[in-house]
Design a protein around this motif. Structure first.
Motif, mmCIF file in Angstrom:
data_model
loop_
_atom_site.group_PDB
_atom_site.id
_atom_site.type_symbol
_atom_site.label_atom_id
_atom_site.label_comp_id
_atom_site.label_asym_id
_atom_site.label_seq_id
_atom_site.Cartn_x
_atom_site.Cartn_y
_atom_site.Cartn_z
ATOM 1 N N ARG A 1 0.866 -1.177 0.000
ATOM 2 C CA ARG A 1 0.000 0.000 0.000
ATOM 3 C C ARG A 1 0.902 1.226 0.000
ATOM 4 N NH1 ARG A 1 -2.414 -4.923 0.896
ATOM 5 N NH2 ARG A 1 -4.669 -4.727 0.959
ATOM 6 N N THR A 2 0.592 2.206 -0.818
ATOM 7 C CA THR A 2 1.474 3.360 -0.939
ATOM 8 C C THR A 2 0.737 4.677 -0.747
ATOM 9 O OG1 THR A 2 1.155 3.417 -3.351
ATOM 10 C CG2 THR A 2 3.060 2.178 -2.510
ATOM 11 N N SER B 1 0.214 8.230 -2.323
ATOM 12 C CA SER B 1 0.294 8.761 -3.676
ATOM 13 C C SER B 1 1.202 9.991 -3.719
ATOM 14 C CB SER B 1 -1.098 9.148 -4.179
ATOM 15 O OG SER B 1 -1.568 10.292 -3.465
ATOM 16 N N VAL B 2 1.591 10.376 -4.914
ATOM 17 C CA VAL B 2 2.428 11.561 -5.091
ATOM 18 C C VAL B 2 1.727 12.797 -4.525
ATOM 19 C CG1 VAL B 2 3.423 13.101 -6.840
ATOM 20 C CG2 VAL B 2 3.688 10.621 -7.060
ATOM 21 N N ASP B 3 0.439 12.929 -4.789
ATOM 22 C CA ASP B 3 -0.308 14.082 -4.270
ATOM 23 C C ASP B 3 -0.341 14.080 -2.750
ATOM 24 O OD1 ASP B 3 -0.775 14.980 -6.820
ATOM 25 O OD2 ASP B 3 -2.822 14.194 -6.937
ATOM 26 N N THR B 4 -0.566 12.907 -2.171
ATOM 27 C CA THR B 4 -0.616 12.804 -0.714
ATOM 28 C C THR B 4 0.747 13.106 -0.106
ATOM 29 O OG1 THR B 4 -2.412 11.195 -0.772
ATOM 30 C CG2 THR B 4 -1.072 11.258 1.228
ATOM 31 N N ARG C 1 10.451 3.484 -0.701
ATOM 32 C CA ARG C 1 9.754 2.978 -1.878
ATOM 33 C C ARG C 1 9.890 1.459 -1.909
ATOM 34 N NH1 ARG C 1 12.508 7.561 -5.766
ATOM 35 N NH2 ARG C 1 11.249 9.351 -5.043
ATOM 36 N N PRO D 1 5.244 7.283 -5.751
ATOM 37 C CA PRO D 1 4.544 6.761 -4.565
ATOM 38 C C PRO D 1 5.522 6.100 -3.595
ATOM 39 C CG PRO D 1 3.358 6.178 -6.562
ATOM 40 C CD PRO D 1 4.685 6.733 -7.003
ATOM 41 N N PRO E 1 -0.031 4.940 4.696
ATOM 42 C CA PRO E 1 -1.372 5.201 4.162
ATOM 43 C C PRO E 1 -2.451 5.089 5.233
ATOM 44 C CG PRO E 1 -0.134 3.868 2.630
ATOM 45 C CD PRO E 1 0.701 3.962 3.871
#
Length: 257
Positions: A70-71, A73-76, A97, A137, A180
């Motif tokens: 589970r990652t 996101s770039v925005d988060t 990563r 991510p 996450p």
């Protein structure tokens, strides 16, 4: 389970092996990434499934396979980075990563911002720009401020994170980890246990730090080490001896010797 010198005592190893020989499922649940699992496996003498990165990754060390991840996101990550550097001025950032194996040579797995001071000995980070750090991510974001305490940092950040992720820590050495939202060691262990038909009530979990709290609360029996963080002690159903005095073995030996 580990002693202060990062070894597993013969007594604890024997208790774990006895449980496994009798059919019990043993799972490693840790904040460590998969690439740090090999020394644990070597100390145990076998390769059980591993819940890594505080639940964000399920890893099978017997086949060197990342089963699931589970990652953030770039925005988060961008939102969390802005919050962290605003709320805790001077904090450094790093991300973990994940690839398909413990060591994915295609790209660095642990990257940090310029000047990031590692909280552990023998750092294996690759320094990159903040832009690069936030460009892909990640299974977790690390926020580090040398000289601070993790407890104080967590208290400062708690009211600002919102729904972007869940924060925790496994050392009080000025390091916060964000995974996450909704992910923890508890969700990771359940992901391993459910396909095996193991009910929550049949799980015995051991822990000693705040990143263990969700798992200790969820498990049928949560066991804290005597030298555990107050939050872990409060979450547990019972307290055993310290990790340096075979606390895990003392519980397992009730059923297996």
């Amino acid at each position: 389970m580990f002693n202060h010198d990062e070894t597993v005592s013969p007594r604890t190893r024997a208790a774990v092996h006895a449980a496994v020989a009798d059919g019990a499922q043993f799972v490693i649940a840790t904040g460590r990434p998969p690439r740090w699992i090999r020394p644990v496996v070597e100390e145990l003498g076998f390769a059980p499934m591993a819940v890594c990165a505080n639940g964000a990754v399920i890893y099978d060390p017997s086949t060197d396979t990342v089963v699931s991840a589970r990652t953030l996101s770039v925005d988060t990550l961008a939102q969390l980075a802005e919050i962290a550097t605003r709320v805790i001025p001077g904090a450094g950032l790093a991300v973990e990563r994940i690839g398909e194996r413990a060591h994915d040579t295609a790209s660095p797995q642990f990257v940090s911002s310029p000047g990031y001071e590692h909280a552990w000995l023998n750092p294996d980070n690759t320094e990159v720009s903040v832009e690069d750090l936030l460009s892909a991510p990640a299974i977790k974001l690390l926020i580090r401020k040398a000289g601070a305490t993790s407890a104080d940092m967590a208290a400062e950040l708690a009211g600002h994170i919102g729904t972007e992720g869940d924060l925790t820590y496994s050392t009080n050495n000025g390091l916060i980890e964000i995974v996450p939202r909704g992910i923890s060691k508890a969700t990771g262990v359940r992901e391993v246990a459910d396909p095996l038909g193991i009910p929550d009530a049949a799980v015995v979990a051991f822990g000693d730090m705040p990143n263990d709290v969700p798992m200790l609360l969820w498990a049928g029996r949560g066991v804290a080490m005597a030298n555990a963080h107050p939050a872990a002690l409060a979450a547990a159903d019972e307290v055993t001896a310290p990790n340096s005095e075979d606390g895990v073995a003392r519980v397992l030996e009730r059923w297996w010797r």
